[in-house]
Design a protein around this motif. Structure first.
Motif, short mmCIF file in Angstrom:
data_model
loop_
_atom_site.label_atom_id
_atom_site.label_comp_id
_atom_site.label_asym_id
_atom_site.label_seq_id
_atom_site.Cartn_x
_atom_site.Cartn_y
_atom_site.Cartn_z
N ILE A 31 0.82 -1.22 0.00
CA ILE A 31 0.00 0.00 0.00
C ILE A 31 0.86 1.27 0.00
CG2 ILE A 31 -1.87 -1.21 1.19
CD1 ILE A 31 -1.17 0.49 3.67
N GLY A 32 2.17 1.11 -0.16
CA GLY A 32 3.02 2.29 -0.34
C GLY A 32 3.57 2.90 0.93
N GLY A 33 3.54 2.15 2.04
CA GLY A 33 4.10 2.65 3.29
C GLY A 33 3.34 3.84 3.84
N LEU A 34 4.01 4.60 4.69
CA LEU A 34 3.41 5.79 5.27
C LEU A 34 3.44 6.94 4.24
CD1 LEU A 34 4.94 5.78 8.87
CD2 LEU A 34 2.81 4.76 8.09
N ASP A 35 2.41 7.76 4.26
CA ASP A 35 2.30 8.87 3.33
C ASP A 35 3.22 10.00 3.78
OD1 ASP A 35 1.54 11.07 1.78
OD2 ASP A 35 -0.59 10.57 1.84
N GLU A 36 4.21 10.32 2.97
CA GLU A 36 5.22 11.30 3.35
C GLU A 36 4.69 12.73 3.31
OE1 GLU A 36 8.99 10.56 1.44
OE2 GLU A 36 8.86 8.40 1.84
N ASN A 37 3.49 12.93 2.80
CA ASN A 37 2.85 14.23 2.94
C ASN A 37 2.45 14.50 4.40
OD1 ASN A 37 2.54 15.27 0.10
ND2 ASN A 37 1.54 13.27 -0.11
N LEU A 38 2.29 13.41 5.16
CA LEU A 38 1.97 13.51 6.59
C LEU A 38 3.26 13.27 7.35
CD1 LEU A 38 -1.33 11.42 6.35
CD2 LEU A 38 -1.18 13.90 6.76
N LYS A 39 3.97 14.36 7.60
CA LYS A 39 5.31 14.24 8.15
C LYS A 39 5.32 13.78 9.61
CE LYS A 39 7.12 17.92 5.15
NZ LYS A 39 7.80 19.25 5.12
N VAL A 40 4.31 14.20 10.38
CA VAL A 40 4.31 13.89 11.82
C VAL A 40 2.98 13.30 12.26
CG1 VAL A 40 4.56 14.85 14.14
CG2 VAL A 40 6.01 15.69 12.27
N ALA A 41 1.89 14.01 12.02
CA ALA A 41 0.59 13.61 12.56
C ALA A 41 -0.23 12.83 11.54
CB ALA A 41 -0.19 14.83 13.03
N PHE A 42 -1.02 11.90 12.03
CA PHE A 42 -2.06 11.18 11.28
C PHE A 42 -1.51 10.25 10.20
CE2 PHE A 42 -4.17 15.32 12.38
CZ PHE A 42 -4.88 14.82 13.46
N ASN A 43 -0.19 10.11 10.08
CA ASN A 43 0.33 9.17 9.08
C ASN A 43 -0.07 7.74 9.41
OD1 ASN A 43 2.31 8.76 11.23
ND2 ASN A 43 3.38 10.52 10.35
N ASP A 44 -0.18 7.41 10.72
CA ASP A 44 -0.59 6.07 11.09
C ASP A 44 -2.08 5.85 10.82
OD1 ASP A 44 -1.31 7.88 13.10
OD2 ASP A 44 -0.14 6.88 14.67
N VAL A 45 -2.90 6.89 11.05
CA VAL A 45 -4.34 6.77 10.77
C VAL A 45 -4.55 6.56 9.28
CG1 VAL A 45 -6.56 7.94 10.89
CG2 VAL A 45 -4.92 8.21 12.76
N ASP A 46 -3.89 7.37 8.47
CA ASP A 46 -4.00 7.23 7.01
C ASP A 46 -3.53 5.85 6.56
OD1 ASP A 46 -4.02 8.55 4.15
OD2 ASP A 46 -2.04 7.63 4.38
N PHE A 47 -2.44 5.38 7.12
CA PHE A 47 -1.89 4.06 6.78
C PHE A 47 -2.91 2.97 7.09
CE2 PHE A 47 0.55 0.29 8.22
CZ PHE A 47 1.21 -0.02 7.04
N CYS A 48 -3.51 3.02 8.27
CA CYS A 48 -4.49 2.00 8.67
C CYS A 48 -5.74 2.07 7.80
CB CYS A 48 -4.86 2.18 10.14
SG CYS A 48 -3.54 1.70 11.29
N LEU A 49 -6.16 3.27 7.43
CA LEU A 49 -7.32 3.39 6.56
C LEU A 49 -7.04 2.82 5.18
CD1 LEU A 49 -8.70 6.92 7.51
CD2 LEU A 49 -9.70 4.70 8.04
N ARG A 50 -5.83 2.99 4.70
CA ARG A 50 -5.49 2.39 3.41
C ARG A 50 -5.41 0.87 3.49
NH1 ARG A 50 -0.48 3.97 1.95
NH2 ARG A 50 -0.08 5.39 3.68
N LEU A 51 -4.99 0.34 4.63
CA LEU A 51 -5.04 -1.11 4.82
C LEU A 51 -6.49 -1.60 4.79
CD1 LEU A 51 -2.36 -1.62 7.63
CD2 LEU A 51 -2.28 -2.61 5.34
N SER A 52 -7.37 -0.88 5.47
CA SER A 52 -8.79 -1.24 5.45
C SER A 52 -9.34 -1.15 4.03
CB SER A 52 -9.59 -0.31 6.37
OG SER A 52 -9.21 -0.47 7.71
N GLU A 53 -8.94 -0.13 3.33
CA GLU A 53 -9.38 0.06 1.95
C GLU A 53 -8.96 -1.11 1.07
OE1 GLU A 53 -9.37 4.12 -0.52
OE2 GLU A 53 -7.38 3.27 -0.28
N ALA A 54 -7.82 -1.70 1.40
CA ALA A 54 -7.30 -2.85 0.64
C ALA A 54 -7.91 -4.17 1.09
CB ALA A 54 -5.78 -2.91 0.76
N GLY A 55 -8.78 -4.12 2.11
CA GLY A 55 -9.48 -5.33 2.53
C GLY A 55 -8.97 -5.99 3.78
N TYR A 56 -8.09 -5.33 4.53
CA TYR A 56 -7.55 -5.90 5.75
C TYR A 56 -8.17 -5.22 6.97
CZ TYR A 56 -4.09 -7.58 2.43
OH TYR A 56 -3.50 -8.17 1.34
#
Length: 625
Positions: free
Chosen positions: A494-519
């Motif tokens: 899913i492309g790792g952590l989004d580097e546009n989110l340098k500090v905050a919410f990168n983990d939330v975005d990452f988890c939402l993309r995992l959910s989006e992928a079906g996990y």
């Protein structure tokens, strides 16, 4: 003179909650004449309203309680029902005479008396045999239905033709009609469901599904409802399991003779545990069901590691603060039971002599690599670079201000992360004063930004939480990257952590993309660490950091939109202001009275439903875009 005993903190909290619930009911759960008229008019416009068969086993029921239970069915605003009662050979003639008299008044009531006393499962099967509706609704002989219960169930069924299992929220009611202890449940959560029966009460099933799985199994009395629900859920697709976020069932408490679940809790828990064991064995999941040490009324499902556990790459970004990093890695390298690991220390430009000396000592350990990544701090970028260098099958993202408490923490997280359906795995993180820092992330939560926030923040370390929420493995929309396990293949997929989110919410975005992928992402209370939150970086709410924080909040809102407003694992009757189980004023979305919205048929409503069952809120947002 006897000393006056002061109430405990928990007793005070319980009393406060009880008063709050009464106020909430007065504001949000009182039907007006126009409400009843609206429901009646809506149902009258339905083309093919389903027949709902309420199935009720009865035995030695107090007459007043049985009458009240039956009266609550007869008072339903939805008229297309039948009540099927099996008297399990109650001694004497009182119960039989009462049922005969009531059935003579009400043609929608069917009843029979068993020739011999059996048990809850046998009596329930006898009642089920009387049912002719396409759906059966389970009800105990002394409990009560909300006036709108069958309407809400029928509406859900009409709106979702693929539904096979429907359940609702519930509360308790005493002999004076006083309601308390509401359980506002999440949408269907497979992790939580294995540990506790969130389907009952109110539980509704397609009748052909119950027949296909063999009805209630004798020998599981006390856990028969969980056993039935487990087998039903295993037989259908996730999209067929629907949750109605409304209290539709009132579980009778202190009504004289205790129910089996009240008087023989250990037996009930044991029967439920055997039912879970059967399902896990049938699925071949290689997991064990054991008594839960944190909340004894529920179960712990212990996931097994493979015979040859995979290599775990522990990624720790840092910049100086040798005292924090030293304590963190001492726990990882010397007080962690999991042995197959490598540590990648991502050095983001450390300059202090103490830190450089620590690096020299760490580098002497063949399990440790120091990876220099200079430049401005970007947490996402640091982890992505390390993930590309990692050799492990599992990545463990770990902040340098965490500290190991329990040697089995990594075993638990890796065993969860290796499950094919699981995305990210989060830990129970505590402040040094033993209060909860992280127990999962809820979307839309928080006074700042309303993007996401930590739930059950500041609870005591040993607190099992309401309905065991702090003592059970649960699905979560997101978990913090301060301690996060994930398979490396998924991270890269899913492309790792989004580097546009340098500090905050990168983990939330990452988890939402995992959910989006079906996990599914999960949180476990059986991996516990200390976390000195932001000790090495400071907070995000002052100066330039505040501007960067706002930029990242805006990015999340653009990326995820309305998905941030409807977390499937946080009931819309619960507040988004505090992260505790405070009540929403008013309820949100699906929890609001549907008859007060512009009138649509159930099928029209289904087209506009916020979130399809079985999909994440994030996926639904993408599908709508």
């Amino acid at each position: 003179m006897a000393r006056r005993l002061l109430p405990t903190v928990r007793q005070v909290a319980a009393t406060t909650l009880a008063f709050a619930y009464q106020r909430w009911l007065a504001n949000h759960d009182v039907l007006r004449a126009e409400d009843r008229s609206a429901i009646t008019a809506e149902v009258a416009g339905w083309e093919d309203p389903p027949l709902l068969s309420v199935v009720m086993p009865a035995y030695v029921t107090q007459p007043a309680m049985l009458r009240a239970a039956i009266a609550s069915v007869r008072a339903q605003l939805y008229p297309v029902w039948q009540l099927c009662i099996a008297d399990d050979a109650s001694p004497g003639e009182e119960v039989g005479k009462m049922l005969a008299a009531i059935a003579a008044e009400e043609p929608r009531i069917r009843w029979m008396r068993r020739g011999t006393n059996g048990n809850l499962s046998a009596a329930s099967n006898s009642a089920f045999a009387l049912a002719t509706g396409a759906w059966v609704v389970l009800m105990d002989h002394d409990d009560l239905l909300h006036e709108t219960s069958l309407y809400r169930v029928a509406r859900e069924i009409c709106a979702h033709s693929d539904a096979a299992v429907v359940y609702s929220d519930e509360d308790k009611i005493d002999g004076n009609g006083h309601r308390s202890d509401p359980y506002f449940k999440p949408d269907f959560d497979p992790e939580l469901f294995m540990a506790q029966n969130i389907v009952s009460h109110l539980a509704c099933y397609r009748r052909d599904l119950v027949a296909r799985i063999g009805g209630f199994r004798e020998g599981f009395e006390g856990g028969q409802d969980h056993d039935l629900a487990l087998r039903a859920v295993a037989a259908v697709a996730p999209a067929a399991i629907r949750h109605i976020p409304a209290v539709l069932y009132h579980w009778r408490q202190a009504s004289g003779a205790q129910s089996l679940s009240e008087s023989q809790l250990e037996r009930c828990v044991s029967a439920s545990r055997r039912a879970v064991e059967d399902v896990l064995a049938a699925e071949g999941r290689g997991a064990a069901v054991v008594p839960n040490p944190l909340t004894s009324a529920y179960h712990r499902i212990v996931q097994q590691l493979p015979d040859h556990p995979p290599l775990v790459s522990v990624i720790v970004p840092t910049r100086d603060r040798a005292e924090l990093l030293g304590a963190c890695l001492d726990g990882v390298l010397r007080r962690t039971a999991y042995s197959e690991l490598e540590v990648i220390v991502v050095d983001n430009g450390s300059t202090e002599g103490s830190t450089l000396a620590l690096f020299d000592r760490l580098a002497a350990d063949p399990r440790v690599r120091i990876l220099p990544v200079p430049g401005s701090f970007n947490y996402s970028r640091l982890n992505n670079i390390a993930a590309a260098e990692a050799r492990g099958e599992v990545l463990m993202l770990l902040n340098n201000d965490t500290e190991v408490i329990d040697p089995d923490w990594m075993c638990e997280m890796v065993a969860q992360a290796l499950r094919p359906a699981i995305g990210a795995v989060g830990a129970k993180l505590l402040y040094p004063d033993d209060r909860v820092q992280h127990a999962g992330v809820v979307l839309g939560l928080g006074a700042v930004g309303n993007v996401a926030g930590h739930v059950y923040h500041l609870a005591a370390r040993g607190d099992p939480g309401t309905f065991g929420q702090l003592g059970l493995v649960r699905s979560a929309s997101a978990v913090t990257a301060a301690c996060l396990a994930v398979r490396r293949a998924l991270y890269l997929e899913i492309g790792g952590l989004d580097e546009n989110l340098k500090v905050a919410f990168n983990d939330v975005d990452f988890c939402l993309r995992l959910s989006e992928a079906g996990y599914r992402n999960v949180w476990t209370p059986f991996a516990v660490l200390y976390h000195r939150e932001s000790a090495s970086r400071g907070d995000d709410l002052s100066g330039e950091k505040a501007e960067r924080f706002k930029t990242e909040m805006d990015y999340m809102r653009r990326r995820w939109g309305t998905a941030l407003e409807s977390d499937p694992y946080w009931n819309p009757n619960l507040s988004l202001a505090t992260g505790q189980r405070d009540l929403a004023q008013p309820p949100r979305g699906d929890a609001a009275a549907p008859w007060r919205t512009p009138r649509r048929s159930p099928r029209e409503a289904s087209i506009a439903s916020i979130r399809p069952r079985g999909a994440s809120a994030a996926a639904a947002a993408v599908e709508r875009s």
